[in-house]
Design an enzyme around this catalytic site. Sequence first.
Site, PDB file in Angstrom:
ATOM      1  N   ARG A   1       8.126   8.878  10.655  1.00 25.13           N
ATOM      2  CA  ARG A   1       8.844   7.612  10.622  1.00 25.13           C
ATOM      3  C   ARG A   1      10.242   7.877  11.172  1.00 25.13           C
ATOM      4  NH1 ARG A   1       4.774   5.313  10.166  1.00 25.13           N
ATOM      5  NH2 ARG A   1       4.016   3.962   8.493  1.00 25.13           N
TER       6      ARG A   1
ATOM      7  N   HIS B   1       5.549   4.132  19.113  1.00 22.39           N
ATOM      8  CA  HIS B   1       4.816   4.127  17.824  1.00 22.39           C
ATOM      9  C   HIS B   1       3.328   3.845  18.069  1.00 22.39           C
ATOM     10  CE1 HIS B   1       5.247   3.332  13.225  1.00 22.39           C
ATOM     11  NE2 HIS B   1       4.059   3.868  13.515  1.00 22.39           N
TER      12      HIS B   1
ATOM     13  N   ARG C   1       7.437  19.705  -0.377  1.00 21.89           N
ATOM     14  CA  ARG C   1       8.111  19.886  -1.677  1.00 21.89           C
ATOM     15  C   ARG C   1       7.315  20.851  -2.545  1.00 21.89           C
ATOM     16  NH1 ARG C   1       8.189  13.696  -2.939  1.00 21.89           N
ATOM     17  NH2 ARG C   1       6.107  14.162  -2.148  1.00 21.89           N
TER      18      ARG C   1
ATOM     19  N   ARG D   1      -2.511  15.544   5.239  1.00 23.58           N
ATOM     20  CA  ARG D   1      -3.730  15.359   6.048  1.00 23.58           C
ATOM     21  C   ARG D   1      -3.432  15.563   7.532  1.00 23.58           C
ATOM     22  NH1 ARG D   1      -4.443  10.820   1.951  1.00 23.58           N
ATOM     23  NH2 ARG D   1      -2.504  10.195   2.927  1.00 23.58           N
ATOM     24  N   ILE D   2      -2.400  14.862   8.034  1.00 17.13           N
ATOM     25  CA  ILE D   2      -2.127  14.925   9.479  1.00 17.13           C
ATOM     26  C   ILE D   2      -1.478  16.268   9.834  1.00 17.13           C
ATOM     27  CG2 ILE D   2      -0.966  13.818  11.427  1.00 17.13           C
ATOM     28  CD1 ILE D   2      -1.083  11.169   9.784  1.00 17.13           C
TER      29      ILE D   2
ATOM     30  N   GLU E   1      12.795   0.157  15.165  1.00 19.06           N
ATOM     31  CA  GLU E   1      11.793  -0.221  16.179  1.00 19.06           C
ATOM     32  C   GLU E   1      11.733  -1.736  16.356  1.00 19.06           C
ATOM     33  OE1 GLU E   1       8.197   1.622  14.784  1.00 19.06           O
ATOM     34  OE2 GLU E   1       9.079   3.608  14.908  1.00 19.06           O
TER      35      GLU E   1
ATOM     36  N   ASP F   1       7.773   9.466  18.646  1.00 19.19           N
ATOM     37  CA  ASP F   1       6.891   8.291  18.629  1.00 19.19           C
ATOM     38  C   ASP F   1       7.467   7.196  17.736  1.00 19.19           C
ATOM     39  OD1 ASP F   1       4.366   6.949  19.277  1.00 19.19           O
ATOM     40  OD2 ASP F   1       3.813   7.285  17.179  1.00 19.19           O
TER      41      ASP F   1
ATOM     42  N   LEU G   1       2.855  19.198   5.316  1.00 21.62           N
ATOM     43  CA  LEU G   1       1.516  19.727   5.619  1.00 21.62           C
ATOM     44  C   LEU G   1       0.470  18.966   4.801  1.00 21.62           C
ATOM     45  CD1 LEU G   1       0.286  22.036   7.411  1.00 21.62           C
ATOM     46  CD2 LEU G   1       0.159  23.395   5.311  1.00 21.62           C
TER      47      LEU G   1
HETATM   48  P1  NAP Z   1      -0.106  12.924   3.392  1.00 19.76           P
HETATM   49  O1  NAP Z   1      -1.463  13.526   3.448  1.00 19.76           O
HETATM   50  O2  NAP Z   1       0.310  12.211   2.151  1.00 19.76           O
HETATM   51  O3  NAP Z   1       0.943  14.095   3.721  1.00 19.76           O
HETATM   52  C1  NAP Z   1       2.300  13.973   3.534  1.00 19.76           C
HETATM   53  C2  NAP Z   1       2.918  15.373   3.524  1.00 19.76           C
HETATM   54  O4  NAP Z   1       4.345  15.249   3.508  1.00 19.76           O
HETATM   55  C3  NAP Z   1       2.530  16.198   2.309  1.00 19.76           C
HETATM   56  O5  NAP Z   1       2.275  17.519   2.705  1.00 19.76           O
HETATM   57  C4  NAP Z   1       3.767  16.134   1.431  1.00 19.76           C
HETATM   58  O6  NAP Z   1       3.842  17.301   0.617  1.00 19.76           O
HETATM   59  C5  NAP Z   1       4.849  16.111   2.498  1.00 19.76           C
HETATM   60  N1  NAP Z   1       6.135  15.589   2.026  1.00 19.76           N
HETATM   61  C6  NAP Z   1       6.380  14.452   1.348  1.00 19.76           C
HETATM   62  N2  NAP Z   1       7.685  14.343   1.084  1.00 19.76           N
HETATM   63  C7  NAP Z   1       8.287  15.438   1.595  1.00 19.76           C
HETATM   64  C8  NAP Z   1       9.633  15.913   1.630  1.00 19.76           C
HETATM   65  N3  NAP Z   1      10.632  15.221   1.050  1.00 19.76           N
HETATM   66  N4  NAP Z   1       9.890  17.081   2.259  1.00 19.76           N
HETATM   67  C9  NAP Z   1       8.878  17.783   2.835  1.00 19.76           C
HETATM   68  N5  NAP Z   1       7.594  17.386   2.826  1.00 19.76           N
HETATM   69  C10 NAP Z   1       7.303  16.234   2.224  1.00 19.76           C
HETATM   70  O7  NAP Z   1       0.090  11.869   4.556  1.00 19.76           O
HETATM   71  P2  NAP Z   1      -0.561  11.846   6.022  1.00 19.76           P
HETATM   72  O8  NAP Z   1      -1.844  11.111   5.978  1.00 19.76           O
HETATM   73  O9  NAP Z   1      -0.539  13.234   6.570  1.00 19.76           O
HETATM   74  O10 NAP Z   1       0.509  10.909   6.758  1.00 19.76           O
HETATM   75  C11 NAP Z   1       1.860  11.314   6.844  1.00 19.76           C
HETATM   76  C12 NAP Z   1       2.736  10.222   7.429  1.00 19.76           C
HETATM   77  O11 NAP Z   1       2.546  10.128   8.820  1.00 19.76           O
HETATM   78  C13 NAP Z   1       2.489   8.793   6.961  1.00 19.76           C
HETATM   79  O12 NAP Z   1       3.015   8.543   5.671  1.00 19.76           O
HETATM   80  C14 NAP Z   1       3.183   7.987   8.042  1.00 19.76           C
HETATM   81  O13 NAP Z   1       4.537   7.771   7.714  1.00 19.76           O
HETATM   82  C15 NAP Z   1       3.093   8.900   9.270  1.00 19.76           C
HETATM   83  N6  NAP Z   1       2.202   8.327  10.288  1.00 19.76           N
HETATM   84  C16 NAP Z   1       2.717   7.943  11.487  1.00 19.76           C
HETATM   85  C17 NAP Z   1       1.883   7.387  12.447  1.00 19.76           C
HETATM   86  C18 NAP Z   1       2.398   6.969  13.775  1.00 19.76           C
HETATM   87  O14 NAP Z   1       1.854   6.032  14.343  1.00 19.76           O
HETATM   88  N7  NAP Z   1       3.393   7.648  14.334  1.00 19.76           N
HETATM   89  C19 NAP Z   1       0.530   7.199  12.190  1.00 19.76           C
HETATM   90  C20 NAP Z   1       0.038   7.602  10.962  1.00 19.76           C
HETATM   91  C21 NAP Z   1       0.884   8.176  10.012  1.00 19.76           C
HETATM   92  P3  NAP Z   1       4.634  17.310  -0.792  1.00 19.76           P
HETATM   93  O15 NAP Z   1       4.212  16.065  -1.514  1.00 19.76           O
HETATM   94  O16 NAP Z   1       4.232  18.576  -1.417  1.00 19.76           O
HETATM   95  O17 NAP Z   1       6.081  17.296  -0.418  1.00 19.76           O
HETATM   96  C1  8YV Z   2       0.252   2.224  12.802  1.00 13.91           C
HETATM   97  C2  8YV Z   2       1.263   3.990  11.181  1.00 13.91           C
HETATM   98  O1  8YV Z   2       0.945   2.174  14.019  1.00 13.91           O
HETATM   99  O2  8YV Z   2      -0.542   4.524   9.798  1.00 13.91           O
HETATM  100  C3  8YV Z   2       0.671   4.441   9.909  1.00 13.91           C
HETATM  101  O3  8YV Z   2       1.443   4.740   8.985  1.00 13.91           O
HETATM  102  O4  8YV Z   2       2.441   3.997  11.352  1.00 13.91           O
HETATM  103  C4  8YV Z   2       0.383   3.606  12.315  1.00 13.91           C
HETATM  104  O5  8YV Z   2      -0.905   4.066  12.174  1.00 13.91           O
HETATM  105  C5  8YV Z   2       0.583   1.028  12.047  1.00 13.91           C
HETATM  106  O6  8YV Z   2       0.335   1.026  10.716  1.00 13.91           O
HETATM  107  C6  8YV Z   2      -0.080  -0.190  12.696  1.00 13.91           C
HETATM  108  O7  8YV Z   2       0.799  -1.176  12.732  1.00 13.91           O
END
Ligand code: NAP
Ligand code: 8YV
Length: 312
Positions: A231, A278, A174, A153-154, A260, A255, A151
């Site tokens: 991921r 993705h 955590r 940002r996203i 990949e 996604d 929980l």
């Molecule tokens: P964020 O604000 O840092 O949030 C990460 C969350 O995950 C925090 O609530 C953290 O809480 C929790 N977390 C970390 N380790 C954990 C664990 N072992 N068990 C349970 N919860 C855990 O990051 P965000 O901006 O929301 O982004 C999250 C992730 O989304 C990115 O790191 C990236 O991998 C992924 N993403 C994917 C795409 C895509 O294209 N599909 C795009 C953007 C981002 P605690 O620290 O309290 O555990």
């Molecule tokens: C992008 C992402 O697809 O922000 C991330 O962590 O996985 C995605 O926003 C990627 O970084 C662009 O290649």
Amino acid sequence: MSKPEILVVAKLWPRYMEALQDAFIVHDRTHLQDAEQFATIAPRIRGIAASGESRVDAALLAQLPALEMISVFGVGYDGVDVAAARARGVPVTNTPDVLTEEVADLGIGLMLSIARRIPQADRFVREGAWPKGPFPLTRKVSGARLGIVGLGRIGQAIADRAAAFGMSIAYTTRNRRDDSPYAYHPSAEALAREVDFLMVITPGGAGTRGLIDAKVLAALGPKGYLINVARGSVVDQPALVHAVTTGVIAGAALDVFADEPNVPDELRAADNVVLTPHMASGTWETRGAMADLAFANLQAHFAGKPLLTPVP
Ligand code: NAP
Ligand code: 8YV
């Protein structure tokens, strides 16, 4: 004064590449393509431009004695050995916040897609099956129970959207969030037992590898759906293949994948799975904002100014 030389370690979006090429001397994936040429330029490389999926490991860092910073085009930076960079005094930046809404939108879109079987219904109409009978009934999302793994940002932006669907929301992290009204569960397995939809949105890397394993999928159960926008590494992919093909869970919308752009044949063949490449941040608007921020971090560093978004 001559432009700083940087190494681009992934195929980057053309608009971002153009901005980099204006401001820097860019070596585009030279380390992967031409070892001899790389050996001659490596001592002059002062910056790295990476994507969220890039690998920047200790071995690469060791070849770059003049490296000053690493800018990641993405919020996730699990492919970068941040500890090795930090040990060298090399800061890493990423692109948080500017993609939050976009990724949350796709997470909700995937949840609706798998529950209401929107891609399957589209195929049903295209393939001419409609005149032969109605499309089978699907699963209601409004009012259902959503569990969010991560929980941040996203995850919070997904919860905001789910609230508008009248969903009951629970989460696991955590560290329990005292500022959150949602029910907290201490593990993904405990959370999965209580929900209809399990949405995974943690960072990747060693800390979350295989977090969604066979036990979590069994707890989600034969009426439960998994959505992964985090991921591929966070989910035990062989366990997921088994779960969707044997009825351990009802279905999955994904996604991201373990290797990949390769996706297992079993997932591509499964009718209870929705797959996207993705693309959660992949709109013109958001990729533009990510490019601006990733570029601004490089510019700030080489202008001697504070970095905008260094990773914690
Ligand atoms: P964020 O604000 O840092 O949030 C990460 C969350 O995950 C925090 O609530 C953290 O809480 C929790 N977390 C970390 N380790 C954990 C664990 N072992 N068990 C349970 N919860 C855990 O990051 P965000 O901006 O929301 O982004 C999250 C992730 O989304 C990115 O790191 C990236 O991998 C992924 N993403 C994917 C795409 C895509 O294209 N599909 C795009 C953007 C981002 P605690 O620290 O309290 O555990
Ligand atoms: C992008 C992402 O697809 O922000 C991330 O962590 O996985 C995605 O926003 C990627 O970084 C662009 O290649």
